[in-house]
Motif scaffolding. Sequence first.
Motif, PDB file in Angstrom:
ATOM      1  N   ASN A   1      -1.855 -30.283 -25.015  1.00  0.00           N
ATOM      2  CA  ASN A   1      -1.901 -29.728 -26.387  1.00  0.00           C
ATOM      3  C   ASN A   1      -2.568 -28.168 -26.639  1.00  0.00           C
ATOM      4  O   ASN A   1      -3.859 -28.201 -26.135  1.00  0.00           O
ATOM      5  CB  ASN A   1      -2.482 -30.592 -27.447  1.00  0.00           C
ATOM      6  N   LEU A   2      -1.929 -27.177 -26.454  1.00  0.00           N
ATOM      7  CA  LEU A   2      -2.178 -25.918 -26.576  1.00  0.00           C
ATOM      8  C   LEU A   2      -2.829 -25.580 -28.155  1.00  0.00           C
ATOM      9  O   LEU A   2      -3.790 -25.390 -28.371  1.00  0.00           O
ATOM     10  CB  LEU A   2      -1.448 -24.945 -26.089  1.00  0.00           C
ATOM     11  N   VAL A   3      -1.896 -26.191 -29.027  1.00  0.00           N
ATOM     12  CA  VAL A   3      -2.032 -26.311 -30.456  1.00  0.00           C
ATOM     13  C   VAL A   3      -1.146 -27.185 -31.130  1.00  0.00           C
ATOM     14  O   VAL A   3       0.128 -27.100 -30.997  1.00  0.00           O
ATOM     15  CB  VAL A   3      -2.226 -25.021 -31.116  1.00  0.00           C
ATOM     16  N   LYS A   4      -1.709 -28.391 -31.643  1.00  0.00           N
ATOM     17  CA  LYS A   4      -1.027 -29.376 -32.093  1.00  0.00           C
ATOM     18  C   LYS A   4      -1.327 -29.623 -33.643  1.00  0.00           C
ATOM     19  O   LYS A   4      -2.382 -30.557 -33.808  1.00  0.00           O
ATOM     20  CB  LYS A   4      -0.798 -30.371 -31.139  1.00  0.00           C
ATOM     21  N   GLN A   5      -0.861 -29.009 -34.767  1.00  0.00           N
ATOM     22  CA  GLN A   5      -1.478 -29.242 -35.937  1.00  0.00           C
ATOM     23  C   GLN A   5      -1.412 -30.668 -36.672  1.00  0.00           C
ATOM     24  O   GLN A   5      -2.457 -31.019 -37.151  1.00  0.00           O
ATOM     25  CB  GLN A   5      -0.492 -28.482 -37.108  1.00  0.00           C
ATOM     26  N   ALA A   6      -0.470 -31.451 -35.839  1.00  0.00           N
ATOM     27  CA  ALA A   6      -0.482 -33.002 -36.321  1.00  0.00           C
ATOM     28  C   ALA A   6      -1.773 -33.626 -35.860  1.00  0.00           C
ATOM     29  O   ALA A   6      -2.146 -34.782 -36.386  1.00  0.00           O
ATOM     30  CB  ALA A   6       0.485 -33.685 -35.726  1.00  0.00           C
ATOM     31  N   GLN A   7      -2.601 -32.954 -34.943  1.00  0.00           N
ATOM     32  CA  GLN A   7      -3.863 -33.728 -34.551  1.00  0.00           C
ATOM     33  C   GLN A   7      -5.130 -32.927 -35.133  1.00  0.00           C
ATOM     34  O   GLN A   7      -6.129 -33.464 -34.648  1.00  0.00           O
ATOM     35  CB  GLN A   7      -3.961 -33.518 -33.034  1.00  0.00           C
TER      36      GLN A   7
ATOM     37  N   HIS B   1      -8.881 -32.293 -33.389  1.00  0.00           N
ATOM     38  CA  HIS B   1      -8.260 -31.312 -32.509  1.00  0.00           C
ATOM     39  C   HIS B   1      -8.232 -29.879 -32.980  1.00  0.00           C
ATOM     40  O   HIS B   1      -8.065 -29.738 -34.186  1.00  0.00           O
ATOM     41  CB  HIS B   1      -6.815 -31.597 -32.156  1.00  0.00           C
ATOM     42  N   LYS B   2      -8.459 -28.906 -32.282  1.00  0.00           N
ATOM     43  CA  LYS B   2      -8.572 -27.321 -32.481  1.00  0.00           C
ATOM     44  C   LYS B   2      -7.642 -26.684 -31.837  1.00  0.00           C
ATOM     45  O   LYS B   2      -7.434 -26.955 -30.469  1.00  0.00           O
ATOM     46  CB  LYS B   2     -10.056 -26.804 -32.570  1.00  0.00           C
ATOM     47  N   PRO B   3      -7.071 -25.457 -32.145  1.00  0.00           N
ATOM     48  CA  PRO B   3      -6.371 -24.717 -31.374  1.00  0.00           C
ATOM     49  C   PRO B   3      -7.186 -24.283 -30.202  1.00  0.00           C
ATOM     50  O   PRO B   3      -8.363 -23.814 -30.422  1.00  0.00           O
ATOM     51  CB  PRO B   3      -5.769 -23.678 -32.161  1.00  0.00           C
ATOM     52  N   ALA B   4      -6.418 -24.061 -28.957  1.00  0.00           N
ATOM     53  CA  ALA B   4      -7.106 -23.242 -27.707  1.00  0.00           C
ATOM     54  C   ALA B   4      -7.386 -21.888 -28.245  1.00  0.00           C
ATOM     55  O   ALA B   4      -6.647 -21.426 -29.027  1.00  0.00           O
ATOM     56  CB  ALA B   4      -6.259 -23.398 -26.641  1.00  0.00           C
ATOM     57  N   THR B   5      -8.212 -21.200 -27.516  1.00  0.00           N
ATOM     58  CA  THR B   5      -8.517 -19.855 -27.726  1.00  0.00           C
ATOM     59  C   THR B   5      -8.024 -19.020 -26.730  1.00  0.00           C
ATOM     60  O   THR B   5      -7.731 -19.499 -25.676  1.00  0.00           O
ATOM     61  CB  THR B   5      -9.899 -19.601 -28.135  1.00  0.00           C
TER      62      THR B   5
ATOM     63  N   ILE C   1       3.611 -28.004 -22.164  1.00  0.00           N
ATOM     64  CA  ILE C   1       2.682 -27.710 -23.253  1.00  0.00           C
ATOM     65  C   ILE C   1       3.290 -27.822 -24.607  1.00  0.00           C
ATOM     66  O   ILE C   1       4.354 -27.158 -24.831  1.00  0.00           O
ATOM     67  CB  ILE C   1       2.206 -26.217 -22.953  1.00  0.00           C
ATOM     68  N   HIS C   2       2.379 -28.441 -25.335  1.00  0.00           N
ATOM     69  CA  HIS C   2       2.853 -28.595 -27.052  1.00  0.00           C
ATOM     70  C   HIS C   2       2.320 -27.335 -27.525  1.00  0.00           C
ATOM     71  O   HIS C   2       0.759 -27.426 -27.414  1.00  0.00           O
ATOM     72  CB  HIS C   2       2.189 -29.828 -27.463  1.00  0.00           C
ATOM     73  N   SER C   3       2.917 -26.446 -27.922  1.00  0.00           N
ATOM     74  CA  SER C   3       2.185 -25.379 -28.490  1.00  0.00           C
ATOM     75  C   SER C   3       3.028 -24.742 -29.870  1.00  0.00           C
ATOM     76  O   SER C   3       3.920 -24.192 -29.787  1.00  0.00           O
ATOM     77  CB  SER C   3       2.267 -24.209 -27.781  1.00  0.00           C
ATOM     78  N   ASP C   4       2.574 -25.251 -31.033  1.00  0.00           N
ATOM     79  CA  ASP C   4       3.263 -24.960 -32.345  1.00  0.00           C
ATOM     80  C   ASP C   4       3.373 -23.469 -32.547  1.00  0.00           C
ATOM     81  O   ASP C   4       2.320 -23.062 -32.230  1.00  0.00           O
ATOM     82  CB  ASP C   4       2.626 -25.571 -33.432  1.00  0.00           C
ATOM     83  N   ILE C   5       4.569 -23.106 -32.887  1.00  0.00           N
ATOM     84  CA  ILE C   5       4.791 -21.582 -33.221  1.00  0.00           C
ATOM     85  C   ILE C   5       3.839 -21.154 -34.499  1.00  0.00           C
ATOM     86  O   ILE C   5       3.314 -20.098 -34.320  1.00  0.00           O
ATOM     87  CB  ILE C   5       6.408 -21.329 -33.556  1.00  0.00           C
TER      88      ILE C   5
ATOM     89  N   LEU D   1       1.897 -18.090 -36.718  1.00  0.00           N
ATOM     90  CA  LEU D   1       0.704 -17.936 -36.629  1.00  0.00           C
ATOM     91  C   LEU D   1       0.002 -18.170 -35.256  1.00  0.00           C
ATOM     92  O   LEU D   1      -1.146 -17.470 -34.964  1.00  0.00           O
ATOM     93  CB  LEU D   1       0.027 -19.113 -37.595  1.00  0.00           C
ATOM     94  N   TYR D   2       0.449 -19.144 -34.579  1.00  0.00           N
ATOM     95  CA  TYR D   2      -0.015 -19.594 -33.213  1.00  0.00           C
ATOM     96  C   TYR D   2       0.860 -19.046 -31.998  1.00  0.00           C
ATOM     97  O   TYR D   2       0.527 -19.627 -31.108  1.00  0.00           O
ATOM     98  CB  TYR D   2       0.003 -21.099 -33.018  1.00  0.00           C
TER      99      TYR D   2
END
Length: 214
Positions: free
Chosen positions: A19-25, A30-34, A57-61, A69-70
């Motif tokens: 998970n690079l960024v997974k809003q469901a978590q 869970h926080k987005p990677a920087t 990689i799970h990375s929400d657009i 945003l991401y």
Amino acid sequence: MTLYEKEYPGLFHWMGEVNLVKQAQFNNRHKPATAQNITQWAGFMAELRARDYPITIHSDIGNDASPTLYLPLMERALALYPHNKIVWAHMGLSYEQTDMKASEHIAILSRLLDQYPNLMIDISWRILEDYYFSKAANQPLYVAFLNRYAERILPGSDFVAFRGNNFKVYQQELEVTSRILQYLDDNAFRNIALGENYFKLLNLDYQAPMVCKR
């Protein structure tokens, strides 16, 4: 990685889903990677390259309020590690983003696929069929996209171990996530639905059967 390879020799050949960024978590802290976090992956990504392991990689657009945003996070990962085999899970979409215009979504994916030859796209998870592929106006756009990038697309069910998940649920998920495949041309069907892309990605000694002409 060294521990797993010692305890389970020859078993692991793929990393992820990470998970690079997974809003469901987000509710699970869970926080987005920087951008700095992604830079710090260098040693880890070098180990994956040395082993020729893909990483999913799970990375929400983005989300419905902020569609891209991401996206810069995935773009940074691709820019820093262009020689890694990276599989972008679920076409970058999620339950937080269900109304992105198909043309905009496809444009993002096409641009990055063209720019990064080692990038592949995963079309698993029913979010794609439920909210994107099944819309009448969208379907021909996505079919054309899949046909165009026939060697860069991987299928899947996204079926995971979870209470209540059984074989019947698996069958349902697989049926839903596979519906789009019936509309592909023969080349794309062979590469995606019949698994040729998987065989090539993992350097397996298999070949998908050719699709017979009528």
